[in-house]
Design an enzyme around this catalytic site. Structure first.
Site, PDB file in Angstrom:
ATOM      1  CB  THR A  99      37.415   4.811 149.551  1.00  0.00           C
ATOM      2  OG1 THR A  99      37.340   5.525 148.308  1.00  0.00           O
ATOM      3  CG2 THR A  99      36.717   3.464 149.396  1.00  0.00           C
ATOM      4  CE  LYS A 174      36.462   4.401 144.882  1.00  0.00           C
ATOM      5  NZ  LYS A 174      37.218   5.369 145.672  1.00  0.00           N
ATOM      6  CE  LYS A 242      41.244   2.408 152.123  1.00  0.00           C
ATOM      7  NZ  LYS A 242      40.212   3.426 151.764  1.00  0.00           N
TER       8      LYS A 242
END
Length: 299
Positions: A99, A174, A242
């Site tokens: 990701t 995502k 994150k």
């Protein structure tokens, strides 16, 4: 049909079983991990080889899969003298399951093209359990003809894969996924606090609600454990924060304010400062318990 020659870079809680599924599906797998002992352990568990560098793992591979931590980690295994692009053959495919930012995906697509290599950004959802059970969802960005080749292979560990558009669109999807999770956990945290204060049995509440409009994966799998203050179930808030920062940066580039995402991100930051960074994302309820207690004391 003879399997592809593939490399898998990164054997964390996701990559380790994903590479294993590729091996079990009949592909010739070479793995690389920053900690070599883990790669050696993988070769004792599955049929395949380990390499000393990403470059060595990727040599002569048809496809190279990467699943590491963040943008910088991805760059460290793709670029440079020991990176995978230094040895990938023309016509092969680089797939990044990490990701990352959408910016990195478009950057990697350009760098790959310069080497005659195809690129697909392909972040995954489903967590450690999804990786272990071969039931991940994969969100892809890239060219349709390249995706079609990749999709045949990633079925080894994915129950669902979708091409969302050009390079970077998998990563943007995502981001949407992570924002949805943050919102569900925010609502679930507040709802469980009210349920507990109302002397409701959380198991009964979950049973009553999971098949209705309020039902979700988080409710079905985390409501009872959240109520029991149990938060050791995989995807850590270190990583979720994150991801949320990536979401907020993308939103800023699009002139959007995401107040819920910002609030959850700040709450995760506070929990990390309390030493809870390795707890899973459902630990968010602890922040709401603290907030609720503070309001009660002030009242």
């Amino acid at each position: 049909m003879e399997g592809n020659k593939v490399a898998f870079i990164g054997l964390g809680v996701m990559g380790y079983p994903m590479a294993g599924h590729l091996s079990r599906a009949g592909h010739q797998v070479t793995v690389y991990n920053r900690t070599g002992e883990k790669a050696e352990h993988w070769t004792r568990t599955y049929a395949g080889q380990s390499a000393q560098t990403p470059k060595e793992a990727a040599h002569n591979s048809d496809m190279v899969f990467v699943c590491v931590g963040n943008d910088d980690d991805v760059r460290s295994v793709i670029y440079g003298e020991t990176g995978v692009l230094s040895s990938m053959k023309p016509g092969s495919i680089l797939v990044d399951h990490t990701t990352t930012s959408a910016h990195l995906a478009t950057e990697l697509a350009r760098a790959s093209k310069e080497k005659g290599v195809h690129f697909i950004d392909a972040p995954v959802s489903g967590g450690q359990a999804g990786a272990e059970n071969g039931a991940l969802t994969v969100m892809c960005g890239g060219e349709a003809t390249v995706y079609d080749r990749v999709a045949e292979v990633i079925r080894a560990y994915a129950k669902h894969a979708v091409l969302l558009g050009g390079h970077g669109q998998g990563q943007r999807c995502k981001m949407v996924n992570q924002i949805c999770i943050a919102g569900v956990l925010q609502g679930l945290s507040e709802a469980l606090l009210l349920a507990e204060k109302s002397d409701l049995d959380i198991t009964q509440v979950t049973s009553a609600l999971t098949q209705g409009a309020a039902g979700s994966w988080q409710m079905a799998n985390r409501a009872v454990t959240m109520a029991a203050d149990s938060f050791d179930f995989g995807f850590a808030i270190d990583w979720m924060r994150k991801d949320l920062l990536i979401c907020l940066e993308e939103a800023e580039r699009n002139g959007l304010a995401l107040p819920m995402t910002q609030d959850v991100n700040q709450r995760y930051q506070q929990l990390i400062q309390q030493g809870l960074g390795r707890m899973d994302t459902s630990v968010l309820i602890q922040s709401y318990k603290t907030s609720s207690a503070s309001v009660h004391e002030e009242g």
